[in-house]
Design a protein around this motif. Structure first.
Motif, PDB file in Angstrom:
ATOM      1  N   VAL A  57      28.742  -5.552   9.179  1.00  0.00           N
ATOM      2  CA  VAL A  57      29.739  -4.832   8.386  1.00  0.00           C
ATOM      3  C   VAL A  57      29.537  -5.054   6.891  1.00  0.00           C
ATOM      4  O   VAL A  57      29.685  -4.123   6.090  1.00  0.00           O
ATOM      5  N   HIS A  58      29.160  -6.269   6.490  1.00  0.00           N
ATOM      6  CA  HIS A  58      29.021  -6.509   5.046  1.00  0.00           C
ATOM      7  C   HIS A  58      27.927  -5.638   4.431  1.00  0.00           C
ATOM      8  O   HIS A  58      27.985  -5.313   3.243  1.00  0.00           O
ATOM      9  N   GLU A  59      26.931  -5.246   5.208  1.00  0.00           N
ATOM     10  CA  GLU A  59      25.914  -4.322   4.691  1.00  0.00           C
ATOM     11  C   GLU A  59      26.523  -2.941   4.449  1.00  0.00           C
ATOM     12  O   GLU A  59      26.156  -2.250   3.496  1.00  0.00           O
ATOM     13  N   LEU A  60      27.472  -2.551   5.293  1.00  0.00           N
ATOM     14  CA  LEU A  60      28.120  -1.253   5.139  1.00  0.00           C
ATOM     15  C   LEU A  60      29.128  -1.256   3.993  1.00  0.00           C
ATOM     16  O   LEU A  60      29.544  -0.189   3.535  1.00  0.00           O
ATOM     17  N   LEU A  61      29.520  -2.442   3.536  1.00  0.00           N
ATOM     18  CA  LEU A  61      30.447  -2.570   2.411  1.00  0.00           C
ATOM     19  C   LEU A  61      29.719  -2.694   1.070  1.00  0.00           C
ATOM     20  O   LEU A  61      30.336  -2.971   0.056  1.00  0.00           O
ATOM     21  N   GLY A  62      28.402  -2.492   1.095  1.00  0.00           N
ATOM     22  CA  GLY A  62      27.634  -2.550  -0.148  1.00  0.00           C
ATOM     23  C   GLY A  62      26.585  -3.629  -0.184  1.00  0.00           C
ATOM     24  O   GLY A  62      25.845  -3.746  -1.153  1.00  0.00           O
ATOM     25  N   ILE A  77      32.496  -1.248  15.813  1.00  0.00           N
ATOM     26  CA  ILE A  77      31.794  -0.130  16.468  1.00  0.00           C
ATOM     27  C   ILE A  77      30.794   0.508  15.517  1.00  0.00           C
ATOM     28  O   ILE A  77      29.628   0.765  15.889  1.00  0.00           O
ATOM     29  N   LYS A  78      31.212   0.773  14.306  1.00  0.00           N
ATOM     30  CA  LYS A  78      30.317   1.449  13.352  1.00  0.00           C
ATOM     31  C   LYS A  78      29.092   0.595  13.054  1.00  0.00           C
ATOM     32  O   LYS A  78      27.960   1.100  13.015  1.00  0.00           O
ATOM     33  N   GLY A  79      29.311  -0.704  12.848  1.00  0.00           N
ATOM     34  CA  GLY A  79      28.175  -1.577  12.599  1.00  0.00           C
ATOM     35  C   GLY A  79      27.219  -1.630  13.772  1.00  0.00           C
ATOM     36  O   GLY A  79      25.988  -1.608  13.596  1.00  0.00           O
ATOM     37  N   LYS A  80      27.760  -1.688  14.990  1.00  0.00           N
ATOM     38  CA  LYS A  80      26.901  -1.714  16.178  1.00  0.00           C
ATOM     39  C   LYS A  80      26.151  -0.399  16.339  1.00  0.00           C
ATOM     40  O   LYS A  80      24.967  -0.380  16.698  1.00  0.00           O
ATOM     41  N   ALA A  81      26.825   0.714  16.064  1.00  0.00           N
ATOM     42  CA  ALA A  81      26.177   2.021  16.194  1.00  0.00           C
ATOM     43  C   ALA A  81      25.031   2.177  15.199  1.00  0.00           C
ATOM     44  O   ALA A  81      24.000   2.803  15.518  1.00  0.00           O
ATOM     45  N   GLY A  84      27.757  -5.128  13.408  1.00  0.00           N
ATOM     46  CA  GLY A  84      29.207  -5.122  13.482  1.00  0.00           C
ATOM     47  C   GLY A  84      29.792  -6.384  12.887  1.00  0.00           C
ATOM     48  O   GLY A  84      29.419  -6.806  11.798  1.00  0.00           O
ATOM     49  N   LEU A  85      30.711  -6.997  13.616  1.00  0.00           N
ATOM     50  CA  LEU A  85      31.323  -8.241  13.155  1.00  0.00           C
ATOM     51  C   LEU A  85      30.396  -9.427  13.317  1.00  0.00           C
ATOM     52  O   LEU A  85      30.732 -10.541  12.881  1.00  0.00           O
TER      53      LEU A  85
END
Length: 381
Positions: A102-107, A93-97, A346-347
C-alpha cells in the motif's frame, strides 16, 4: 472486479476482523473496531455493505466519499470505525491486485524503517521499572506508561509528587539515550494537567498524551502554552474536521487511529493537514495485527511520522500477544526498536484464516473497566 461478500470475526482479546471478497478470488482484510463496542461496529459494517456489494473495489476514494457522506448522519466513533476497517480491506485488495504494498500506492516510501515503542505493564512503580528494563532488554528505544490510575479533578500534593516520582523512576531506568512518553488517558482535568506538567519538564518526556478528554480540546491551547513538554492527542478524533482545531492549538503530535479515523485514506489526509502545522504523526494502535499493518503502511508513506505504537505486549489482556492470527509474523520483527519496510502486497501480511475462524468460534465480549471515586462518582478510565 466486483465485491461479492464479506465476513466478520470477533476474536480475542478484543478485536474485530473483516474479510472482503471479490469475484476474482482476491480478498482483503481490515480491522473495524471500537474497543468495547465490537457488536455495534459489526452492525454498522453490515449496513455499509448494502452499498458495496457488486461495486468495484478499486474505486477506494469514491467508496470512501460515499460511505462517509451519503448518509444524513455522519462521523462519530462507530460509523468512522466501520468505514476505517472497510477502507483498510479495500487498500489490501488493491495492493494485492497490483502486486504492490500500500505504501507504494501512496507515493512510495519516504523511510526505510519505522521506530516503534512499547507499553509498560504494572500497577506499582517497581513493576513499571521492571517492565521498562525488560522493554529495553528486547531492543526498544522508547516506551509509554500511564502515570497513575484513578485521579481526582484536583488531587493532593502527595498524589502529584507520586506521579512525578514514578515517571522519574522510569526515566532513571531507561537512561537519557532512550525516550519515554506519558499517557494521561483523559483522566486529568485541565487544572490538574497544568499543575503536573511543569514538575515533569526536567524529565524530558517524549510527549504527554491526551492531557484532557477530547470534549475539552478547547483547553489544549492553554495547556500547550503552559509547558515545554510536547503534547499529543487524537485517538478519539475521527476525521480531518475533528483534528482541524486541535492542530491549531499548538499540539506537537497527532495520533489518529487507523481503525477509528476513517482508515488509511482519511489518516493520510490527517497526516498531510498535520504537516501544514509542523505537527508530527504517531498513529494510535493498541489493536490487532491488521490495524498495526495498516498503520505501518501509512508510516512509510508520510514525511512527518514520529513513532508507531504497537500492541504486541500492551497488556490490556493476558492474551494480547496474538500474532498467531498471522501465517508469518516475521514481517513485524524488530531490530534495535525499528521495523523494516514490508515488501508484501497490500497490507503486507497473510492472515491465518483457520486460526481466526477457530478463535471467532468463541467470540469475546470485552468491555472497558468502569471506575468510581471514593465518593461514588464516576471516574475516567
Amino acid at each position: 472486479m466486483k465485491i461479492t461478500g464479506f465476513e466478520l470475526f470477533r476474536v480475542p482479546p478484543r478485536w474485530l476482523f473483516l474479510r472482503v471478497d471479490t469475484d476474482e478470488g482476491i480478498s482483503g482484510w481490515g480491522e473495524p473496531i471500537v474497543e468495547g463496542r465490537a457488536e455495534t461496529v459489526a452492525a454498522a459494517v453490515g449496513e455499509l455493505f448494502d452499498y458495496l456489494i457488486g461495486a468495484d473495489p478499486m474505486r477506494i476514494e469514491h467508496h470512501w466519499q460515499t460511505m462517509a457522506k451519503a448518509g444524513f448522519y455522519r462521523g462519530g466513533p462507530v460509523l468512522s470505525s466501520a468505514l476505517a476497517g472497510i477502507d483498510q480491506a479495500l487498500w489490501d485488495i488493491k495492493g494485492k491486485a497490483l502486486g504492490q504494498p500500500v505504501h507504494e500506492l501512496l507515493g512510495g516510501p519516504v523511510r526505510d524503517r519505522v521506530r516503534i515503542y512499547g507499553w509498560l505493564r504494572g500497577e506499582t512503580t517497581a513493576e513499571l521499572v521492571e517492565s521498562a528494563r525488560a522493554q529495553v532488554g528486547v531492543g526498544l528505544t522508547a516506551v509509554k506508561m500511564n502515570p497513575w490510575g484513578l485521579v481526582s479533578g484536583l488531587d493532593t500534593a502527595a498524589r502529584v509528587h507520586a506521579i512525578v516520582d514514578r515517571a522519574a523512576a522510569v526515566r532513571e531506568a531507561i537512561g537519557p539515550d532512550r525516550d519515554f512518553a506519558l499517557d494521561f488517558h483523559g483522566r486529568f482535568t485541565g487544572a490538574m494537567t497544568r499543575r503536573v506538567l511543569p514538575l515533569l519538564e526536567p524529565l524530558l518526556p517524549m510527549f504527554v498524551e491526551e492531557p484532557v478528554l477530547p470534549e475539552f480540546s478547547s483547553d489544549l491551547a492553554r495547556i500547550t502554552a503552559s509547558t515545554s513538554i510536547p503534547i499529543a492527542t487524537g485517538e478519539r478524533l475521527y476525521s480531518r474536521w475533528d483534528f482541524d482545531p486541535v492542530l491549531r492549538s499548538g499540539i506537537a503530535v497527532a495520533q489518529p487511529d487507523l481503525s477509528h479515523a476513517g482508515g488509511i485514506s482519511e489518516c493520510r489526509r490527517i497526516a498531510a493537514a498535520a504537516e501544514t502545522h509542523d505537527v508530527l504523526v504517531a498513529p494510535h494502535c493498541p489493536l490487532g495485527p491488521i490495524a498495526f499493518a495498516a498503520s505501518l503502511q501509512l508510516d512509510f508513506a508520510v514525511p512527518n511520522f514520529l513513532i508507531q505504537e504497537q500492541s504486541l505486549g500492551l497488556g490490556y489482556h493476558p492474551d494480547s500477544e496474538k500474532l498467531g492470527y498471522l501465517a508469518d509474523d516475521s514481517v513485524f520483527a524488530s531490530t534495535e526498536g525499528y521495523i523494516d519496510r514490508p515488501l508484501g502486497p497490500g497490507l503486507g501480511i497473510e492472515i491465518d484464516e483457520d486460526a481466526v475462524r477457530a478463535a471467532a468460534a468463541n467470540p469475546h465480549r470485552w468491555r472497558n473497566p468502569v471506575w468510581h471515586h471514593a465518593d461514588g462518582s464516576l471516574g475516567s478510565w
